[in-house]
Design a protein around this motif. Structure first.
Motif, short mmCIF file in Angstrom:
data_model
loop_
_atom_site.label_atom_id
_atom_site.label_comp_id
_atom_site.label_asym_id
_atom_site.label_seq_id
_atom_site.Cartn_x
_atom_site.Cartn_y
_atom_site.Cartn_z
N LEU A 69 27.47 12.35 -7.73
CA LEU A 69 28.88 12.02 -8.00
C LEU A 69 29.00 10.88 -9.00
CD1 LEU A 69 31.82 12.58 -7.43
CD2 LEU A 69 31.68 11.06 -5.43
N GLU A 70 28.16 9.87 -8.90
CA GLU A 70 28.20 8.77 -9.84
C GLU A 70 27.90 9.24 -11.26
OE1 GLU A 70 29.02 5.32 -9.59
OE2 GLU A 70 29.99 6.33 -7.88
N GLN A 71 26.95 10.15 -11.40
CA GLN A 71 26.62 10.68 -12.73
C GLN A 71 27.82 11.44 -13.31
OE1 GLN A 71 24.04 9.96 -14.40
NE2 GLN A 71 22.40 9.39 -13.00
N MET A 72 28.52 12.19 -12.50
CA MET A 72 29.69 12.93 -12.96
C MET A 72 30.80 11.96 -13.39
SD MET A 72 29.10 16.23 -12.73
CE MET A 72 30.29 17.43 -12.15
N LEU A 73 31.05 10.95 -12.57
CA LEU A 73 32.09 9.99 -12.89
C LEU A 73 31.77 9.18 -14.14
CD1 LEU A 73 32.85 8.81 -9.24
CD2 LEU A 73 34.44 10.05 -10.74
N GLY A 129 25.74 17.34 5.32
CA GLY A 129 24.74 16.31 5.57
C GLY A 129 24.30 15.63 4.30
N ALA A 130 24.13 16.40 3.22
CA ALA A 130 23.73 15.83 1.93
C ALA A 130 24.83 14.93 1.36
CB ALA A 130 23.39 16.94 0.95
N LEU A 131 26.09 15.31 1.55
CA LEU A 131 27.19 14.50 1.03
C LEU A 131 27.26 13.13 1.73
CD1 LEU A 131 30.00 17.18 0.63
CD2 LEU A 131 28.60 16.16 -1.17
N GLU A 132 26.81 13.07 2.97
CA GLU A 132 26.76 11.78 3.66
C GLU A 132 25.79 10.81 2.99
OE1 GLU A 132 27.78 11.25 8.17
OE2 GLU A 132 26.15 12.70 7.97
N GLN A 133 24.82 11.34 2.27
CA GLN A 133 23.78 10.52 1.65
C GLN A 133 24.13 10.09 0.23
OE1 GLN A 133 21.38 9.65 3.81
NE2 GLN A 133 22.48 10.99 5.24
N LEU A 134 25.33 10.41 -0.25
CA LEU A 134 25.69 10.06 -1.62
C LEU A 134 25.63 8.56 -1.84
CD1 LEU A 134 28.74 12.39 -2.40
CD2 LEU A 134 26.39 12.62 -3.24
N ASN A 135 25.09 8.18 -2.98
CA ASN A 135 25.05 6.78 -3.40
C ASN A 135 26.19 6.57 -4.39
OD1 ASN A 135 24.45 4.21 -4.23
ND2 ASN A 135 22.47 4.71 -5.15
N THR A 136 27.34 6.13 -3.87
CA THR A 136 28.53 6.01 -4.70
C THR A 136 29.44 4.91 -4.19
OG1 THR A 136 30.47 7.19 -5.56
CG2 THR A 136 29.72 7.79 -3.34
N ASP A 137 30.17 4.30 -5.11
CA ASP A 137 31.19 3.32 -4.76
C ASP A 137 32.58 3.94 -4.69
OD1 ASP A 137 29.32 1.23 -4.70
OD2 ASP A 137 29.50 0.93 -6.87
N ALA A 138 32.67 5.25 -4.96
CA ALA A 138 33.97 5.91 -4.97
C ALA A 138 34.51 6.07 -3.54
CB ALA A 138 33.84 7.29 -5.63
N LYS A 139 35.82 6.16 -3.47
CA LYS A 139 36.47 6.52 -2.21
C LYS A 139 36.43 8.05 -2.12
CE LYS A 139 40.89 6.38 0.22
NZ LYS A 139 42.33 5.99 0.13
N VAL A 140 35.72 8.56 -1.12
CA VAL A 140 35.45 9.99 -1.03
C VAL A 140 36.16 10.60 0.18
CG1 VAL A 140 33.66 11.74 -0.65
CG2 VAL A 140 33.24 9.82 -2.21
N THR A 141 36.76 11.75 -0.02
CA THR A 141 37.24 12.62 1.06
C THR A 141 36.61 13.98 0.86
OG1 THR A 141 39.37 11.47 1.21
CG2 THR A 141 39.25 13.70 2.15
N ARG A 195 37.73 4.44 -7.73
CA ARG A 195 37.96 5.85 -8.01
C ARG A 195 38.06 6.65 -6.71
NH1 ARG A 195 32.54 5.68 -11.18
NH2 ARG A 195 32.20 4.62 -9.21
N ASP A 196 39.04 7.51 -6.65
CA ASP A 196 39.33 8.28 -5.44
C ASP A 196 39.01 9.75 -5.73
OD1 ASP A 196 40.42 9.54 -3.21
OD2 ASP A 196 42.13 8.19 -3.11
N VAL A 197 38.07 10.32 -4.99
CA VAL A 197 37.57 11.67 -5.26
C VAL A 197 37.66 12.52 -4.00
CG1 VAL A 197 35.64 13.06 -6.09
CG2 VAL A 197 35.94 10.73 -6.94
N VAL A 198 38.21 13.72 -4.13
CA VAL A 198 38.12 14.73 -3.08
C VAL A 198 37.04 15.73 -3.49
CG1 VAL A 198 39.27 16.67 -1.94
CG2 VAL A 198 40.50 14.53 -2.30
N ILE A 199 36.05 15.91 -2.61
CA ILE A 199 35.01 16.91 -2.83
C ILE A 199 35.44 18.18 -2.10
CG2 ILE A 199 32.59 17.51 -2.54
CD1 ILE A 199 31.95 14.52 -2.56
N ALA A 200 35.77 19.22 -2.85
CA ALA A 200 36.36 20.44 -2.31
C ALA A 200 35.29 21.54 -2.21
CB ALA A 200 37.52 20.91 -3.19
N ILE A 201 35.22 22.18 -1.04
CA ILE A 201 34.16 23.15 -0.76
C ILE A 201 34.77 24.44 -0.25
CG2 ILE A 201 32.07 23.60 0.58
CD1 ILE A 201 31.98 20.50 1.06
N PRO A 202 34.67 25.54 -1.00
CA PRO A 202 35.05 26.85 -0.45
C PRO A 202 33.93 27.38 0.43
CG PRO A 202 34.31 27.10 -2.71
CD PRO A 202 34.22 25.64 -2.40
#
Length: 309
Positions: free
Chosen positions: A107-111, A22-34, A2-9
């Protein structure tokens, strides 16, 4: 994968943005994240500088940043969607705000909820974290209380502070995805979901997908909470009116406003000696006042003031 872009205004919250990245670096996920950040302050570009500094010292995810010179929450959200569609061929777009922090499995819970419900958009829990404790009354006020729903399919979503949506959802809706008429008032997200539902979108809620919203002292007080209630009523009514509701729907809405204006002053008097519970009728009164103002063509620019750093 799964390919996910996390968009932040982002607008003039460099400390909050750095904390979030910094918190996003700690995500426990197998997704491809940008991670994609849109800086809405073309004058100072605090978000750009923050992203460049973080990228220079090494960052776990690809980190893209754009500048949106047109002020307003709708403009910066549109800039994020446009950038994704132009540059990032992902499956999903997640959206979080620059004063929030997700749990590691967010992110895993959302997916997982999206996969289980086949929803076009999934919302998640928002828990407030206060610099100064506002007291028990805060549990009765929008913008200060936690945002909670049971997990599973849900009829409507209203906010983008914790959101995952299919890329196809925005591909199938015409631009601008967020109406710039709501740029400084809020309500652009609810208007988006109303149009998405009319186009056939399905929604769900992931109760275990938790994000923590950092609340500064300027928002942890009754004056701000009541102004937020007024603002929410104002923007809700503007969304309601713009889609030309039937005469019976308008009558029903007017009946609800009149009931709020008649009943809640009485409830406030009854609850006058209970400082926590008396906030509830006050909140409903202010929402009703906001709706009446919108019916008279008046708007309230809640997003002209920025809270936190």
């Amino acid at each position: 994968m799964r390919d996910v872009v996390i968009a932040i205004p982002s607008f003039r919250r460099p400390k909050g943005l750095e904390r979030l990245l910094g918190a996003l670096e700690q995500l426990n996920t197998d997704a491809k994240v940008t991670v994609l950040v849109a800086d809405n302050d073309a004058e100072n570009c605090d978000a750009v500088q923050t992203c460049e500094a973080i990228r220079a010292r090494g960052y776990r995810w690809p980190l893209d940043v754009v500048v949106e010179p047109r002020r307003g929450i709708a403009n910066v959200r549109n800039a994020l969607v446009a950038r994704v569609l132009e540059k990032h061929p992902c499956d999903f777009i997640a959206m979080v705000d620059d004063d929030e922090i997700p749990e590691t499995r967010w992110l895993e819970q959302m997916l997982e909820m999206q996969a289980g419900t086949d929803a076009d958009a999934v919302g998640g829990t928002i828990r407030r974290v206060f610099e100064t404790d506002p007291g028990p009354w805060a549990t009765h006020c929008d913008g200060v209380s936690d945002v909670l729903h049971p997990s599973g399919p849900i009829a409507m979503l209203e906010g983008t502070g914790n959101l995952l949506r299919r890329r196809a959802l925005v591909e199938n809706l015409p631009a601008p995805w967020f109406d710039v008429a709501f740029s400084f008032t809020g309500g652009e997200d609810k208007d988006f979901f109303v149009r998405a539902k009319a186009a056939g979108a399905k929604f769900a809620w992931a109760g275990d997908a938790i994000i923590y919203d950092h609340v500064p002292p300027s928002r942890a007080n009754l004056k701000w909470a009541l102004s937020r209630a007024y603002s929410a009523g104002n923007s809700d009514m503007r969304v309601f009116l713009r889609y030309r509701p039937s005469f019976s729907a308008q009558l029903n809405e007017m009946a609800r406003i009149v009931a709020a204006l008649l009943l809640n002053p009485v409830l406030f008097v009854i609850l006058a000696f209970n400082p926590n519970r008396r906030v509830r009728p006050l909140r409903k009164l202010y929402r009703a006042f906001g709706k009446l103002a919108a019916m008279g063509g008046r708007t309230y620019e809640e997003y002209s003031v920025i809270h936190g750093q």
